[in-house]
Design an enzyme around this catalytic site. Structure first.
Site, PDB file in Angstrom:
ATOM      1  N   ASP A 343       0.826  -1.213   0.000  1.00  0.00           N
ATOM      2  CA  ASP A 343       0.000   0.000   0.000  1.00  0.00           C
ATOM      3  C   ASP A 343       0.856   1.257   0.000  1.00  0.00           C
ATOM      4  O   ASP A 343       0.389   2.319   0.412  1.00  0.00           O
ATOM      5  CB  ASP A 343      -0.895   0.027   1.246  1.00  0.00           C
ATOM      6  CG  ASP A 343      -1.651  -1.258   1.443  1.00  0.00           C
ATOM      7  OD1 ASP A 343      -2.355  -1.656   0.514  1.00  0.00           O
ATOM      8  OD2 ASP A 343      -1.518  -1.862   2.524  1.00  0.00           O
ATOM      9  N   SER A 368       2.369   6.756   0.855  1.00  0.00           N
ATOM     10  CA  SER A 368       1.596   5.842   1.688  1.00  0.00           C
ATOM     11  C   SER A 368       0.152   5.970   1.242  1.00  0.00           C
ATOM     12  O   SER A 368      -0.436   7.036   1.344  1.00  0.00           O
ATOM     13  CB  SER A 368       1.725   6.225   3.163  1.00  0.00           C
ATOM     14  OG  SER A 368       0.849   5.449   3.933  1.00  0.00           O
ATOM     15  N   ARG A 369      -0.399   4.872   0.704  1.00  0.00           N
ATOM     16  CA  ARG A 369      -1.697   5.004   0.062  1.00  0.00           C
ATOM     17  C   ARG A 369      -2.884   4.940   1.018  1.00  0.00           C
ATOM     18  O   ARG A 369      -3.955   5.384   0.672  1.00  0.00           O
ATOM     19  CB  ARG A 369      -1.843   3.963  -1.045  1.00  0.00           C
ATOM     20  CG  ARG A 369      -1.109   4.399  -2.306  1.00  0.00           C
ATOM     21  CD  ARG A 369      -1.382   3.478  -3.463  1.00  0.00           C
ATOM     22  NE  ARG A 369      -0.505   2.330  -3.446  1.00  0.00           N
ATOM     23  CZ  ARG A 369       0.712   2.312  -3.989  1.00  0.00           C
ATOM     24  NH1 ARG A 369       1.177   3.375  -4.609  1.00  0.00           N
ATOM     25  NH2 ARG A 369       1.462   1.244  -3.917  1.00  0.00           N
ATOM     26  N   VAL A 370      -2.732   4.358   2.199  1.00  0.00           N
ATOM     27  CA  VAL A 370      -3.886   4.325   3.100  1.00  0.00           C
ATOM     28  C   VAL A 370      -3.628   5.019   4.434  1.00  0.00           C
ATOM     29  O   VAL A 370      -4.559   5.345   5.157  1.00  0.00           O
ATOM     30  CB  VAL A 370      -4.377   2.879   3.373  1.00  0.00           C
ATOM     31  CG1 VAL A 370      -4.905   2.246   2.124  1.00  0.00           C
ATOM     32  CG2 VAL A 370      -3.285   2.034   3.989  1.00  0.00           C
TER      33      VAL A 370
END
Ligand code: ATP
Ligand code: MG
Length: 511
Positions: A343, A368-370
């Site tokens: 992620d 950081s995707r989440v």
């Protein structure tokens, strides 16, 4: 007339007859097998008429093996140990089990191999519970969104690349750029969070592992950590199962509602061990000689990281896999695979490392995707545009190097950018709590540090953060409670820090 003796004899005879009638002479062909040949890591065996996928077998010397390529004539077995005492013709027996590892509280504070055998000269961990090494990932309907931050204590990461519990964040970079140091910092920073950590060392030199264990012990973190080691000198089979076994150990705690953090150091070496096994098992090699399922073995490992729903205990498993790049190339086969599975990624750059900008996190190349959703709101107030500002500054800096004439706005950006960069520096394991990070980032981005010489920024930010703590304790507490930083509170923090930096470092004592 029959005597008692006759009666007994007759009864005895009848029983004997019955026993003979009940006995069926069998030759247990299904469970008889022999070693055909053996190489360093894989044995070919023949004989078993039926064998389960991944079933464990035992060689004559007691070494375990995992059935892998099951064929009608011969079966390739991944040996989970040294092969120097396994010889062609040796007997092999079935166990009827798949590879499993002990799990439970008894493993905390211990250094074990992937099968749970002690490597720290202690007794075998006392636990009756075992879990298979390979387990299916929790189904989607058992998963909840990632909502709680996992603070690493490292400013550059918590502010610009925040990680959430249940997330998978890749750490990648060339050799000796501080990858392990970042992951270890994240473990050490769980001191008061109740997060249980697993450090899984794959294919490393013993000295590297010893350093990690020594740091964990020195910082009092070992008792809430399990260290799983399959060193570079160990059988490739052990290195291969290490991350799966370590994940099962973490899942045990996750299923009890605990938050867990697992570090795989590193998956480059894991991929190499798997490539070696696959070639020995004569599977067709693909790109860079890796077998076709190399993506799948990492995907199915990292799929096991998650945040469980609260009605299922609400436990979580956060994964920090590490990958070593060659010559800063993040588009190689294994790095691109891992980037697409995770992620987000923290890229540590050898260029920054060589400049002494430590930790060498390249903010522009990291994402950081989440985690952003989980970040405490106050970070957004102080560091919302940190990434943007930093990118602008780096671009300007490149131009300024050519001696171009610059206007005042550009000059301000350059002055401030240098201080922001200096403020993002952080010594190894010198981990910071949220209030200190917020104070330092606020000081750097609002210009409190603009008049401080760059080489004195490290000392200045420490004093500024101390001042903020003393003068504005309630504000810092509300930040921790998840309140956004209100404009007035922000001004008060800035003022307290500005005042603190007007007095020279030892002013108080002299006065
Ligand atoms: P390898 O490729 O060998 O696994 P690595 O990328 O994991 O290396 P580390 O072992 O974490 O890198 O760090 C390399 C060296 O840099 C170590 O000596 C470590 O002490 C030092 N180092 C890392 N981060 C910092 C820091 N923030 N401040 C000071 N020194 C650091
Ligand atoms: Mg390392």
């Amino acid at each position: 007339m029959k005597t008692v003796e006759d009666l007994l004899r007759q009864e005895y005879f009848e029983q004997f007859e019955q026993l003979v009638a009940d006995t069926r002479p069998t030759l247990d062909i299904a469970n008889l097998a022999r070693v055909l040949d053996v190489t360093n890591g894989v044995a070919q065996i023949t004989g078993f008429s039926s064998l389960g996928a991944d079933e464990l077998v035992t060689f004559a010397d007691g070494t375990l093996g995992m059935a892998s390529n099951i064929g009608a004539q011969r079966t390739g077995v991944i040996v989970l140990g040294a092969t120097d005492r396994i010889f062609p013709g040796d007997r092999v027996t079935r166990t009827g089990r798949v590879a499993e590892t002990p799990v439970g509280k008894a493993l905390l504070g211990r250094v074990v191999d992937p099968l749970g055998r002690p490597l720290d000269r202690g007794m075998p961990p006392r636990t009756d519970e075992h879990l298979p090494v390979e387990r299916p990932a929790p189904p989607i309907i058992h998963r909840a969104p990632v909502t709680t931050p996992l603070q690493t204590g490292i400013k550059a990461i918590d502010a610009a690349i925040p990680i959430g519990r249940g997330q998978r964040e890749l750490i990648l970079g060339d050799r000796q750029t501080g990858k392990t140091s970042i992951a270890l910092g994240a473990i050490l920073n769980q001191r008061d969070t109740g997060v249980i950590s697993i450090y899984c060392a794959i294919g490393q030199r013993a000295s590297g592992v010893a350093r990690v264990i020594q740091e964990l012990r020195a910082h009092g973190a070992l008792e809430r950590t399990i260290v799983v080691v399959a060193g570079g000198q160990e059988a490739p089979g052990l290195q291969f199962i290490a991350p799966y076994a370590a994940t099962s150990m973490a899942e045990y705690f996750m299923q009890q509602g605990r938050d867990t953090l697992i570090v795989y150091d590193d998956l480059t070496r894991h991929a190499r061990a798997y490539r070696e096994l696959s070639l020995l098992l004569r599977r067709p090699p693909g790109r860079e000689a890796y077998p076709g399922d190399i993506f799948h073995i990492h995907a199915r490992l990292l799929e096991r990281a998650t945040q469980l729903r609260s009605d299922l205990g609400g436990g979580s498993l956060t994964a920090l896999p590490i990958i070593e790049t060659q010559a800063r190339n993040i588009s190689d086969y294994i790095p691109t695979n891992l980037i697409s599975i995770t992620d987000g990624q923290i890229y540590v750059s050898s260029r920054l490392f060589d400049k002494g900008q430590l930790p060498a996190v390249d903010i522009g190349a990291s994402v950081s995707r989440v985690g952003g959703r989980t970040q405490l709101p106050a970070y957004r107030t102080v560091a919302g545009d940190l990434r943007l500002f930093y990118a602008q500054y780096e671009e300007l800096e490149t131009f300024a190097r050519f001696g171009t004439q610059t206007d005042t706005a550009t000059q301000t950006t350059l002055t401030r950018g240098r201080r922001v960069r200096a403020a993002l520096r952080q010594n190894e394991f010198d981990l910071l709590d949220v209030p200190s990070q917020i104070a330092i980032l606020l000081a750097a981005t609002t210009g409190v540090l603009d008049h401080i010489p760059v080489d004195q920024v490290a000392d200045a930010v420490r004093r500024a953060a101390d001042a903020a703590r003393t003068a504005c304790a309630p504000i810092l507490q509300s930040i921790l409670d998840g309140d956004p930083l209100k404009p007035l509170e922000r001004d008060r923090l800035v003022q307290a820090m500005t005042e603190a930096l007007q007095t020279p470092p030892h002013g108080k004592d002299a006065g």
